[in-house]
Scaffold this motif. Structure first.
Motif, PDB file in Angstrom:
ATOM      1  N   ASP A   1      -5.867  12.921  -0.742  1.00 41.72           N
ATOM      2  CA  ASP A   1      -6.360  11.885  -1.648  1.00 41.72           C
ATOM      3  C   ASP A   1      -5.298  11.357  -2.605  1.00 41.72           C
ATOM      4  O   ASP A   1      -5.424  10.238  -3.118  1.00 41.72           O
ATOM      5  CB  ASP A   1      -7.562  12.416  -2.447  1.00 41.72           C
ATOM      6  N   SER A   2      -4.263  12.142  -2.867  1.00 44.74           N
ATOM      7  CA  SER A   2      -3.207  11.650  -3.757  1.00 44.74           C
ATOM      8  C   SER A   2      -2.471  10.456  -3.145  1.00 44.74           C
ATOM      9  O   SER A   2      -1.793   9.702  -3.843  1.00 44.74           O
ATOM     10  CB  SER A   2      -2.205  12.767  -4.073  1.00 44.74           C
ATOM     11  N   ALA A   3      -2.617  10.273  -1.831  1.00 43.69           N
ATOM     12  CA  ALA A   3      -1.952   9.153  -1.165  1.00 43.69           C
ATOM     13  C   ALA A   3      -2.502   7.814  -1.632  1.00 43.69           C
ATOM     14  O   ALA A   3      -1.789   6.809  -1.613  1.00 43.69           O
ATOM     15  CB  ALA A   3      -2.096   9.276   0.353  1.00 43.69           C
ATOM     16  N   TRP A   4      -3.791   7.776  -2.048  1.00 41.97           N
ATOM     17  CA  TRP A   4      -4.355   6.512  -2.537  1.00 41.97           C
ATOM     18  C   TRP A   4      -3.562   5.992  -3.729  1.00 41.97           C
ATOM     19  O   TRP A   4      -3.260   4.798  -3.819  1.00 41.97           O
ATOM     20  CB  TRP A   4      -5.820   6.696  -2.921  1.00 41.97           C
ATOM     21  N   ALA A   5      -3.236   6.900  -4.650  1.00 38.92           N
ATOM     22  CA  ALA A   5      -2.445   6.508  -5.822  1.00 38.92           C
ATOM     23  C   ALA A   5      -1.042   6.074  -5.431  1.00 38.92           C
ATOM     24  O   ALA A   5      -0.493   5.121  -5.988  1.00 38.92           O
ATOM     25  CB  ALA A   5      -2.374   7.668  -6.814  1.00 38.92           C
ATOM     26  N   ASP A   6      -0.461   6.768  -4.446  1.00 38.90           N
ATOM     27  CA  ASP A   6       0.879   6.390  -3.977  1.00 38.90           C
ATOM     28  C   ASP A   6       0.866   4.989  -3.374  1.00 38.90           C
ATOM     29  O   ASP A   6       1.768   4.181  -3.619  1.00 38.90           O
ATOM     30  CB  ASP A   6       1.375   7.387  -2.925  1.00 38.90           C
ATOM     31  N   ILE A   7      -0.180   4.703  -2.587  1.00 37.51           N
ATOM     32  CA  ILE A   7      -0.265   3.401  -1.928  1.00 37.51           C
ATOM     33  C   ILE A   7      -0.380   2.279  -2.946  1.00 37.51           C
ATOM     34  O   ILE A   7       0.309   1.256  -2.857  1.00 37.51           O
ATOM     35  CB  ILE A   7      -1.465   3.362  -0.955  1.00 37.51           C
ATOM     36  N   ILE A   8      -1.225   2.464  -3.960  1.00 41.42           N
ATOM     37  CA  ILE A   8      -1.492   1.370  -4.885  1.00 41.42           C
ATOM     38  C   ILE A   8      -0.416   1.225  -5.952  1.00 41.42           C
ATOM     39  O   ILE A   8      -0.156   0.137  -6.458  1.00 41.42           O
ATOM     40  CB  ILE A   8      -2.887   1.519  -5.548  1.00 41.42           C
ATOM     41  N   THR A   9       0.274   2.316  -6.295  1.00 43.08           N
ATOM     42  CA  THR A   9       1.299   2.219  -7.341  1.00 43.08           C
ATOM     43  C   THR A   9       2.697   1.987  -6.783  1.00 43.08           C
ATOM     44  O   THR A   9       3.560   1.419  -7.455  1.00 43.08           O
ATOM     45  CB  THR A   9       1.322   3.485  -8.219  1.00 43.08           C
TER      46      THR A   9
ATOM     47  N   LEU B   1      -5.662 -11.735  -7.073  1.00 39.68           N
ATOM     48  CA  LEU B   1      -5.684 -10.382  -7.618  1.00 39.68           C
ATOM     49  C   LEU B   1      -4.578  -9.530  -7.017  1.00 39.68           C
ATOM     50  O   LEU B   1      -3.883  -8.789  -7.726  1.00 39.68           O
ATOM     51  CB  LEU B   1      -7.055  -9.741  -7.356  1.00 39.68           C
ATOM     52  N   LEU B   2      -4.411  -9.626  -5.703  1.00 40.74           N
ATOM     53  CA  LEU B   2      -3.360  -8.873  -5.028  1.00 40.74           C
ATOM     54  C   LEU B   2      -1.984  -9.280  -5.539  1.00 40.74           C
ATOM     55  O   LEU B   2      -1.148  -8.435  -5.864  1.00 40.74           O
ATOM     56  CB  LEU B   2      -3.456  -9.089  -3.521  1.00 40.74           C
ATOM     57  N   GLY B   3      -1.749 -10.587  -5.640  1.00 41.86           N
ATOM     58  CA  GLY B   3      -0.459 -11.062  -6.124  1.00 41.86           C
ATOM     59  C   GLY B   3      -0.174 -10.639  -7.553  1.00 41.86           C
ATOM     60  O   GLY B   3       0.940 -10.251  -7.897  1.00 41.86           O
ATOM     61  N   LEU B   4      -1.210 -10.694  -8.414  1.00 39.17           N
ATOM     62  CA  LEU B   4      -1.038 -10.292  -9.814  1.00 39.17           C
ATOM     63  C   LEU B   4      -0.696  -8.812  -9.921  1.00 39.17           C
ATOM     64  O   LEU B   4       0.191  -8.420 -10.679  1.00 39.17           O
ATOM     65  CB  LEU B   4      -2.325 -10.599 -10.593  1.00 39.17           C
ATOM     66  N   LEU B   5      -1.409  -7.991  -9.154  1.00 40.99           N
ATOM     67  CA  LEU B   5      -1.153  -6.553  -9.203  1.00 40.99           C
ATOM     68  C   LEU B   5       0.272  -6.238  -8.767  1.00 40.99           C
ATOM     69  O   LEU B   5       0.966  -5.443  -9.415  1.00 40.99           O
ATOM     70  CB  LEU B   5      -2.150  -5.811  -8.307  1.00 40.99           C
ATOM     71  N   VAL B   6       0.713  -6.866  -7.689  1.00 37.48           N
ATOM     72  CA  VAL B   6       2.070  -6.622  -7.191  1.00 37.48           C
ATOM     73  C   VAL B   6       3.106  -7.017  -8.236  1.00 37.48           C
ATOM     74  O   VAL B   6       4.077  -6.290  -8.483  1.00 37.48           O
ATOM     75  CB  VAL B   6       2.305  -7.386  -5.875  1.00 37.48           C
ATOM     76  N   ARG B   7       2.890  -8.165  -8.894  1.00 33.61           N
ATOM     77  CA  ARG B   7       3.861  -8.621  -9.896  1.00 33.61           C
ATOM     78  C   ARG B   7       3.887  -7.685 -11.100  1.00 33.61           C
ATOM     79  O   ARG B   7       4.964  -7.399 -11.644  1.00 33.61           O
ATOM     80  CB  ARG B   7       3.531 -10.050 -10.339  1.00 33.61           C
ATOM     81  N   VAL B   8       2.735  -7.196 -11.522  1.00 38.45           N
ATOM     82  CA  VAL B   8       2.697  -6.275 -12.668  1.00 38.45           C
ATOM     83  C   VAL B   8       3.391  -4.965 -12.328  1.00 38.45           C
ATOM     84  O   VAL B   8       4.194  -4.439 -13.108  1.00 38.45           O
ATOM     85  CB  VAL B   8       1.244  -6.028 -13.117  1.00 38.45           C
ATOM     86  N   LEU B   9       3.091  -4.400 -11.150  1.00 39.89           N
ATOM     87  CA  LEU B   9       3.696  -3.137 -10.754  1.00 39.89           C
ATOM     88  C   LEU B   9       5.203  -3.262 -10.568  1.00 39.89           C
ATOM     89  O   LEU B   9       5.945  -2.303 -10.798  1.00 39.89           O
ATOM     90  CB  LEU B   9       3.042  -2.630  -9.473  1.00 39.89           C
ATOM     91  N   ASN B  10       5.658  -4.444 -10.147  1.00 42.16           N
ATOM     92  CA  ASN B  10       7.092  -4.653  -9.942  1.00 42.16           C
ATOM     93  C   ASN B  10       7.815  -5.094 -11.213  1.00 42.16           C
ATOM     94  O   ASN B  10       9.045  -5.246 -11.203  1.00 42.16           O
ATOM     95  CB  ASN B  10       7.330  -5.709  -8.856  1.00 42.16           C
ATOM     96  N   LEU B  11       7.076  -5.292 -12.302  1.00 43.93           N
ATOM     97  CA  LEU B  11       7.661  -5.882 -13.507  1.00 43.93           C
ATOM     98  C   LEU B  11       8.855  -5.097 -14.056  1.00 43.93           C
ATOM     99  O   LEU B  11       9.904  -5.695 -14.341  1.00 43.93           O
ATOM    100  CB  LEU B  11       6.578  -6.040 -14.574  1.00 43.93           C
TER     101      LEU B  11
END
Length: 368
Positions: free
Chosen positions: A84-92, A135-145
């Protein structure tokens, strides 16, 4: 070649290889604003990452993003999360999280159908801002900020930092590349028109660049970022031209010198900036080309690179630049590629290349 103002013509094609371009708005901050901006970005990204590191929430977000991002539900037929820890790895961590989850056996993936489903008919691979779900694009930009801000503020491809990719990747062992790349010893953007296999497609790429160079026997040509020298050998054999290859990879130059060097075909171990500054090479080349080098130059160095090209060319010289292309400007590369494959690599966008080129060259041809 030079037009009335005295600037050489450039032929540049994009992702396949006249300049040719071969393919494939930053603000400024005051001294106080830079650390504040970085701190705010770290706080926002850190807070989001803390929330997303909870497996229960991470899984919900991943599944929602698949839904709103236009990714087919059949994607779940090709991936199984066993930790289950992989879910966090995938999204972050995004691509890096999926790759490391697979490497550490946190997830099971049927790679080919998984990536075909992920990429075909979606905008995931292109990072276009106007496609694939806001939403997908916003999340990617925030995580890559934080990563993107670092790349905006710091030159990631200085002379010293540029050595990372040769040490980690290109100097990994010529025996590996002989097996992996085959007789052409080439990769990046094979040209598949009328090709029946990969070797033919890579040779087609060499031929496309050669034809765009419009070289005559006896001309002197420069290959910047020469790889293992097989493109230079092709140009020499086909056109009877004198070719000098330059690479920052010691192992590439060693292999090319041992297997290909002959009168009229030589290879030099050097940074392109050093070659440009050597007086004995300035204004000596009739033609210049590079295949897959621009991705390692970095947007902060495009002006240096193209001025270097102009400086090395004769007044009527012509250049062909081949690069992979990004549809939107991105300041930093993909996290997986940065970590495991091409440290410091950034795929260029036309919006960052053209403003530099237009004051130095006439772009005669562009091919995508």
């Amino acid at each position: 070649r030079r037009h009335a103002r005295g600037a050489p013509i450039a032929s540049v094609p994009c992702a396949s290889a006249r300049c040719f371009f071969l393919w494939g708005a930053m603000g400024c901050c005051c001294r106080v604003g830079v650390p504040v901006l970085v701190l705010l970005a770290a706080i926002v990204a850190g807070s989001l990452q803390y929330f997303l590191r909870q497996p229960k929430y991470a899984e919900q977000v991943v599944r929602k993003l698949v839904e709103v991002g236009g990714i087919p539900e059949t994607i779940w037929d090709h991936i199984q999360v066993v930790d289950d820890s992989a879910w966090a790895d995938i999204i972050t961590k995004l691509n890096l999280g999926i790759a490391e989850g697979y490497m550490h056996q946190k997830i099971k993936v049927d790679p080919l159908p998984f990536f075909l489903t992920l990429m075909n008919g979606t905008a995931v691979g292109t990072r276009r801002r106007d496609e694939g779900g806001e939403l997908l694009g916003l999340l990617v930009r925030v995580l890559n900020l934080p990563k993107d801000l670092s790349a905006l503020l710091v030159n990631m491809q200085t002379r010293e930092r540029s050595k990372r990719v040769t040490t980690k990747h290109y100097d990994a062992g010529n025996d590996l590349y002989e097996v992996m790349l085959g007789p052409t010893m080439s990769y990046t953007c094979a040209y598949w028109k009328n090709a029946n296999n990969l070797d033919e497609a890579q040779t087609n790429k060499f031929d496309l660049v050669y034809r765009k160079l419009e070289a005559s026997p006896g001309m002197k040509a420069l290959d910047l970022g020469m790889g293992w020298g097989t493109a230079a050998a092709y140009m020499h054999q086909q056109g009877g031209i004198d070719v000098t290859g330059v690479s920052l990879s010691e192992q590439q130059v060693k292999w090319a010198s041992e297997h290909l060097a002959r009168p009229g075909l030589r290879f030099i171990w050097a940074d392109y900036r050093d070659h440009c500054e050597d007086p004995k090479y300035i204004g000596t080349y009739d033609r210049m080309y590079s295949i897959g080098l621009l991705e390692h130059i970095g947007f902060k160095n495009y002006d240096v690179f193209f001025r270097c090209v102009k400086r090395l060319l004769k007044p009527d010289g012509l250049a062909v630049i081949h690069t992979i292309g990004e549809p939107d400007f991105v300041p930093s590369g993909d996290a997986f590629l940065e970590t495991y494959i091409f440290p410091g690599g950034v795929v260029p966008a036309m919006s960052t290349i053209i403003p530099v080129v237009e004051d130095l060259f006439i772009v005669e041809d562009f091919q995508n």
